[in-house]
Design a protein around this motif. Structure first.
Motif, PDB file in Angstrom:
ATOM      1  N   GLU A 137     -53.819   7.373  31.388  1.00  0.00           N
ATOM      2  CA  GLU A 137     -52.379   7.386  31.624  1.00  0.00           C
ATOM      3  C   GLU A 137     -52.008   8.423  32.681  1.00  0.00           C
ATOM      4  O   GLU A 137     -51.226   8.135  33.599  1.00  0.00           O
ATOM      5  N   PRO A 230     -47.024   3.882  30.108  1.00  0.00           N
ATOM      6  CA  PRO A 230     -47.769   4.197  31.332  1.00  0.00           C
ATOM      7  C   PRO A 230     -48.568   3.007  31.874  1.00  0.00           C
ATOM      8  O   PRO A 230     -48.764   2.908  33.088  1.00  0.00           O
ATOM      9  N   ASP A 231     -49.039   2.118  30.999  1.00  0.00           N
ATOM     10  CA  ASP A 231     -49.866   0.998  31.462  1.00  0.00           C
ATOM     11  C   ASP A 231     -49.039  -0.215  31.874  1.00  0.00           C
ATOM     12  O   ASP A 231     -49.587  -1.296  32.121  1.00  0.00           O
TER      13      ASP A 231
END
Length: 577
Positions: A137, A230-231
């Motif tokens: 992340e 974050p992904d």
């Protein structure tokens, strides 16, 4: 431009061309030479703003305008050139009390807030995300910032007008072309388990994040707050397209998945991308503890908690399943036009999807586009009075703060005068007290000196008296010693005389003994002689022998008697001795 529509203006004070140290501490990237068009950048170089625009310092890493994600103009009371200002989300944190403008040198300048608003699109977004340190992340965020600097465009949540990344510890993530260095924000951590749906049981940790969002307060200055994982590959400009029709200022939030229409619990809110209006968050922060935290939220994931929290708060939702392409809601395709794509758990995969989706154009008819523009204009028109009210309220707060600062400064001036007058009076009283104390000390010193002199004389007399007594005592001891010596000599003489007398008596006794012994010896010899002169015994030889034996016995008896007398005399003599 929004600046013209809203009628926003920044009121700046002009005075002596000196920038205070407090101002520099508040905005370390902001320097001014006092010239209108020539700016001195952070690294000491200069650039011409009239030919290159306000971004001229970007070429050398300096800043001379507000970052878009910190859009509040804060007045600084030490100014230079055409007016000095600083940018912050919280004007209370700016050191504006240092060195106020001198009286008589103030004038109000009006600057359009275009330095901020020109770059704000409609609607404005404040985007947040939680990051696990030293993981993929963190790598995604650092890569997005690095690629953005290389390509000179915003990527991911850093394309929003405001943004924050939250983590356990502050981590420097990279350079942002509008905001400078980006560092993650610390917030309170919590244990993450498993939810009843098999997803992360992360409700508490996101509750803590929302508390930090509330504390920072940045969400208040934007139409929408976006929480993105974050992904999730993220396009801020596209998200504005999807959210604009709903940006009328009302409290609402997004539901983004409807795999099972008409089933209980659907449409759903999937946590990869969450969107809520400013008023929705205001309601949440006002009633969270009384309403949402009383729900049975512990077995839930954070997205399920947020959905049922908004339901309990009676906040309306709108459904848009095209806003995100999610593997967990029908699959993900980066080749389609969406606002976000999820999930991509490495920086390489994340950037790969971003590059693939970057050039995808929205497939929409002219009629639909026109309809959407009308909806957006209507929402914009509806939101305009609210923004104007916000602006008026902001300037009212600043005017009141200015008046309050002036009142405080006047009160401080009066207090200083009173303090100075009190100090002078206290100084005079202190001098008088010191003078009186000095006189008293001198008097006491003189008195002490006299007492010391008198005491010294007394001590001298006492010492002489003691010395005299000591001498008399020594003389008396000498006389006593002399008498003792004479007495000892007298006793010695008397003892010698006594010894002489004893010796004389002993000698006389010895002489007496010798005399007695001599007499006894003569008597014995006489008896023996008389015995020899006698004739024959009438009784014959036998009778003679008997007489001689009797005479011998008598002689012996005399000798024995003489010895006894001698011993008696000797014992008496020794007793006398």
């Amino acid at each position: 431009a929004w600046a013209e529509k809203l009628g926003w203006a920044v009121q700046l004070r002009e005075c002596d061309p000196v920038m205070s140290e407090a101002s520099q501490d508040a905005c370390p990237w902001m320097e001014s030479t006092g010239e209108v068009d020539v700016m001195e950048c952070e690294d000491g170089t200069r650039c011409d703003a009239s030919t290159k625009g306000w971004d001229c310092c970007l070429e050398v890493g300096g800043r001379i305008r507000c970052p878009v994600n910190e859009p509040r103009m804060c007045m600084i009371h030490t100014c230079s050139g055409g007016g000095e200002y600083c940018c912050s989300n919280d004007c209370n944190s700016v050191g504006s009390e240092d060195r106020p403008c001198p009286a008589g040198q103030e004038r109000w300048a009006v600057e359009a807030m275009k330095h901020v608003v020109e770059e704000l699109s409609f609607p404005t977004l404040y985007c947040v995300s939680i990051m696990m340190e030293n993981s993929y992340e963190q790598d995604i965020f650092q890569t997005a910032l690095a690629q953005a600097a290389h390509m000179e465009k915003d990527i991911g949540i850093f394309g929003c007008e405001g943004f924050d990344v939250f983590s356990q510890n502050p981590v420097k993530l990279g350079w942002h072309q509008r905001s400078g260095w980006v560092e993650s924000v610390h917030f309170e951590q919590a244990t993450v388990g498993r939810s009843e749906d098999g997803t992360a049981g992360n409700t508490l940790i996101f509750m803590n994040m929302w508390e930090e969002v509330k504390r920072l307060g940045k969400y208040k200055w934007h139409d929408w707050t976006i929480k993105a994982d974050p992904d999730a590959v993220f396009f801020a400009d596209r998200l504005r397209v999807f959210l604009a029709p709903h940006s009328d200022g009302d409290a609402k939030y997004l539901r983004n998945c409807n795999l099972y229409p008409n089933a209980p619990g659907w449409p759903a809110l999937f946590g990869a991308l969450e969107a809520m209006s400013r008023d929705a968050l205001n309601i949440y922060f006002d009633k969270e503890w009384d309403t949402c935290r009383t729900l049975l939220w512990k077995p839930w994931g954070e997205d399920k908690y947020l959905k049922y929290c908004f339901v309990a708060l009676k906040i309306a939702y709108f459904l848009d399943t095209n806003i995100i392409s999610d593997e967990y809601c029908g699959g993900v395709k980066c080749s389609n036009f969406h606002g976000a794509y999820h999930p991509f758990k490495s920086s390489a995969d994340w950037m790969g999807c971003w590059k693939e989706a970057e050039n995808v154009q929205e497939s929409i008819s002219d009629a639909d586009r026109s309809t959407r523009q009308e909806v957006v204009h209507a929402a914009e028109k509806k939101a305009l009075p609210m923004w104007q009210e916000v602006a008026r309220a902001e300037w009212a707060v600043r005017d009141n703060a200015t008046k309050a600062r002036a009142a405080v400064a006047e009160e401080a001036r009066r207090a200083n005068e009173q303090v100075e007058e009190a100090a002078n009076e206290a100084e005079l009283k202190a001098w008088e007290a010191a003078h009186e104390a000095r006189l008293k000390a001198e008097e006491e010193a003189e008195k002490a000196q006299e007492e010391a002199k008198h005491k010294k004389e007394e001590e001298k007399e006492e010492k002489e008296k003691e010395e005299k007594e000591e001498r008399e005592k020594e003389e008396e001891e000498k006389q006593d010693a002399k008498k003792d010596k004479q007495s000892a000599k007298q006793q010695s003489r008397e003892k010698a005389q006594e010894e002489a007398k004893k010796e004389k008596a002993r000698r006389k006794a010895e002489e007496d003994l010798f005399d007695v012994a001599a007499e006894l010896e003569e008597e014995a010899l006489g008896n023996a002689s008389r015995s020899g002169e006698r004739g024959a015994h009438p009784l014959g030889e036998g009778g003679a022998r008997g007489d001689r034996a009797a005479d011998g016995h008598n002689a012996t008896k005399v000798s024995t008697t003489a010895l006894k007398h001698i011993n008696v005399l000797s014992e008496r003599h020794h007793r006398r001795l």
